[in-house]
Scaffold this motif. Structure first.
Motif, PDB file in Angstrom:
ATOM      1  N   ASP A   4     -42.647  -8.350 -26.255  1.00  0.00           N
ATOM      2  CA  ASP A   4     -41.921  -8.690 -27.481  1.00  0.00           C
ATOM      3  C   ASP A   4     -40.453  -8.254 -27.416  1.00  0.00           C
ATOM      4  O   ASP A   4     -39.711  -8.409 -28.367  1.00  0.00           O
ATOM      5  CB  ASP A   4     -42.610  -8.079 -28.709  1.00  0.00           C
ATOM      6  N   GLY A   5     -40.050  -7.679 -26.275  1.00  0.00           N
ATOM      7  CA  GLY A   5     -38.672  -7.236 -26.105  1.00  0.00           C
ATOM      8  C   GLY A   5     -38.405  -5.839 -26.617  1.00  0.00           C
ATOM      9  O   GLY A   5     -37.311  -5.322 -26.445  1.00  0.00           O
ATOM     10  N   LYS A   6     -39.410  -5.201 -27.253  1.00  0.00           N
ATOM     11  CA  LYS A   6     -39.180  -3.887 -27.857  1.00  0.00           C
ATOM     12  C   LYS A   6     -40.177  -2.825 -27.406  1.00  0.00           C
ATOM     13  O   LYS A   6     -39.818  -1.659 -27.310  1.00  0.00           O
ATOM     14  CB  LYS A   6     -39.245  -4.007 -29.373  1.00  0.00           C
ATOM     15  N   ASN A   7     -41.422  -3.188 -27.163  1.00  0.00           N
ATOM     16  CA  ASN A   7     -42.448  -2.182 -26.857  1.00  0.00           C
ATOM     17  C   ASN A   7     -42.350  -1.692 -25.412  1.00  0.00           C
ATOM     18  O   ASN A   7     -41.534  -2.163 -24.623  1.00  0.00           O
ATOM     19  CB  ASN A   7     -43.848  -2.726 -27.167  1.00  0.00           C
TER      20      ASN A   7
ATOM     21  N   TRP B  57     -43.211 -18.019 -18.409  1.00  0.00           N
ATOM     22  CA  TRP B  57     -42.798 -17.545 -19.733  1.00  0.00           C
ATOM     23  C   TRP B  57     -43.050 -18.575 -20.826  1.00  0.00           C
ATOM     24  O   TRP B  57     -43.175 -18.219 -21.995  1.00  0.00           O
ATOM     25  CB  TRP B  57     -41.317 -17.163 -19.719  1.00  0.00           C
ATOM     26  N   THR B  58     -43.120 -19.850 -20.472  1.00  0.00           N
ATOM     27  CA  THR B  58     -43.270 -20.891 -21.498  1.00  0.00           C
ATOM     28  C   THR B  58     -44.613 -20.829 -22.211  1.00  0.00           C
ATOM     29  O   THR B  58     -44.760 -21.400 -23.287  1.00  0.00           O
ATOM     30  CB  THR B  58     -43.085 -22.295 -20.884  1.00  0.00           C
ATOM     31  N   THR B  59     -45.579 -20.128 -21.648  1.00  0.00           N
ATOM     32  CA  THR B  59     -46.894 -20.026 -22.285  1.00  0.00           C
ATOM     33  C   THR B  59     -47.075 -18.717 -23.049  1.00  0.00           C
ATOM     34  O   THR B  59     -48.145 -18.484 -23.602  1.00  0.00           O
ATOM     35  CB  THR B  59     -48.008 -20.132 -21.224  1.00  0.00           C
TER      36      THR B  59
ATOM     37  N   PHE C 104     -42.073 -16.348 -26.038  1.00  0.00           N
ATOM     38  CA  PHE C 104     -41.303 -17.570 -25.833  1.00  0.00           C
ATOM     39  C   PHE C 104     -41.445 -18.493 -27.037  1.00  0.00           C
ATOM     40  O   PHE C 104     -40.464 -19.047 -27.530  1.00  0.00           O
ATOM     41  CB  PHE C 104     -41.773 -18.272 -24.558  1.00  0.00           C
ATOM     42  N   ASN C 105     -42.664 -18.647 -27.523  1.00  0.00           N
ATOM     43  CA  ASN C 105     -42.904 -19.528 -28.662  1.00  0.00           C
ATOM     44  C   ASN C 105     -42.329 -18.966 -29.955  1.00  0.00           C
ATOM     45  O   ASN C 105     -41.886 -19.719 -30.815  1.00  0.00           O
ATOM     46  CB  ASN C 105     -44.403 -19.785 -28.818  1.00  0.00           C
ATOM     47  N   SER C 106     -42.316 -17.639 -30.104  1.00  0.00           N
ATOM     48  CA  SER C 106     -41.811 -17.056 -31.351  1.00  0.00           C
ATOM     49  C   SER C 106     -40.290 -17.064 -31.419  1.00  0.00           C
ATOM     50  O   SER C 106     -39.724 -17.152 -32.500  1.00  0.00           O
ATOM     51  CB  SER C 106     -42.332 -15.626 -31.522  1.00  0.00           C
TER      52      SER C 106
ATOM     53  N   VAL D 161     -35.814 -17.411 -21.494  1.00  0.00           N
ATOM     54  CA  VAL D 161     -36.624 -16.316 -20.971  1.00  0.00           C
ATOM     55  C   VAL D 161     -35.829 -15.017 -21.149  1.00  0.00           C
ATOM     56  O   VAL D 161     -34.631 -15.059 -21.442  1.00  0.00           O
ATOM     57  CB  VAL D 161     -36.975 -16.557 -19.486  1.00  0.00           C
ATOM     58  N   PRO D 162     -36.458 -13.859 -20.980  1.00  0.00           N
ATOM     59  CA  PRO D 162     -35.713 -12.597 -21.116  1.00  0.00           C
ATOM     60  C   PRO D 162     -34.537 -12.521 -20.138  1.00  0.00           C
ATOM     61  O   PRO D 162     -34.569 -13.104 -19.054  1.00  0.00           O
ATOM     62  CB  PRO D 162     -36.753 -11.528 -20.781  1.00  0.00           C
ATOM     63  N   LEU D 163     -33.523 -11.784 -20.520  1.00  0.00           N
ATOM     64  CA  LEU D 163     -32.333 -11.661 -19.683  1.00  0.00           C
ATOM     65  C   LEU D 163     -32.621 -10.934 -18.370  1.00  0.00           C
ATOM     66  O   LEU D 163     -31.850 -11.042 -17.423  1.00  0.00           O
ATOM     67  CB  LEU D 163     -31.224 -10.933 -20.446  1.00  0.00           C
ATOM     68  N   SER D 164     -33.725 -10.212 -18.310  1.00  0.00           N
ATOM     69  CA  SER D 164     -34.093  -9.552 -17.055  1.00  0.00           C
ATOM     70  C   SER D 164     -34.457 -10.563 -15.971  1.00  0.00           C
ATOM     71  O   SER D 164     -34.544 -10.214 -14.803  1.00  0.00           O
ATOM     72  CB  SER D 164     -35.248  -8.576 -17.280  1.00  0.00           C
ATOM     73  N   CYS D 165     -34.655 -11.822 -16.355  1.00  0.00           N
ATOM     74  CA  CYS D 165     -34.933 -12.887 -15.383  1.00  0.00           C
ATOM     75  C   CYS D 165     -33.658 -13.365 -14.694  1.00  0.00           C
ATOM     76  O   CYS D 165     -33.732 -14.032 -13.665  1.00  0.00           O
ATOM     77  CB  CYS D 165     -35.585 -14.079 -16.074  1.00  0.00           C
TER      78      CYS D 165
END
Length: 168
Positions: A105-108, A132-134, A138-140, A146-150
């Protein structure tokens, strides 16, 4: 050799702490524990070999040879088992990784580990960025990214959008 194996086993156990969210199965540490046990046994066998050599004992040297042969047979067996079960291990690890990516979720804490892993290994997703598309994240977000770490480390203006896959 025993000291080297002890170091490797301890290093694997220490590294496990960074990736324990991906390897939720506690049996993932089993190889490291086995390596440390093998190191202890090798140390003892080395002592037997040294003592037998110094005393010039035929019985001691025969015992040393028998132990070395058993170890060789065990190594060949381990190689064969590793070769036979490599696909099972691969699918188990990929399944666990997919479940961790689902929790992103980008935070946990799982998100932090995913970001760290993608940055360190310079990868994106389990197989590629399309994984990531699944995900729920991504859907929310709804911004088709995708995350910037990609992002590749050399890419300066990477936003994680899927319309620029060359930067991922």
């Amino acid at each position: 050799a025993a000291a080297g194996l002890s170091y490797v086993g301890a290093y694997v156990i220490n590294t496990y702490k960074s990736y324990d969210n991906f390897l939720q199965d506690k049996y993932a540490l089993l190889p490291a524990v086995i390596i440390i046990c093998v190191a202890v046994v090798m140390f003892i066998i080395g002592l037997i070999g040294c003592c037998a050599t110094f005393r010039e004992s035929r019985v001691g040297l025969g015992l040393f040879l028998a132990i070395i042969l058993v170890i060789f047979i065990a190594e060949v067996s381990a190689f064969v088992l590793g070769f036979v079960y490599r696909e099972k291990v691969k699918t188990d690890v990929q399944g666990t990784m997919r479940s961790v990516f689902e929790k992103y979720d980008g935070k946990n804490s799982e998100s932090t580990v995913v970001d760290y892993l993608q940055e360190q290994l310079q990868c994106c997703g389990v197989k590629n960025y399309s994984d990531w598309t699944t995900t729920q994240w991504f859907n929310s977000t709804g911004n088709n990214s995708v995350p910037l770490s990609c992002c590749q480390q050399k890419a300066k203006n990477c936003t994680g959008h899927l319309d620029q896959p060359q930067e991922l």
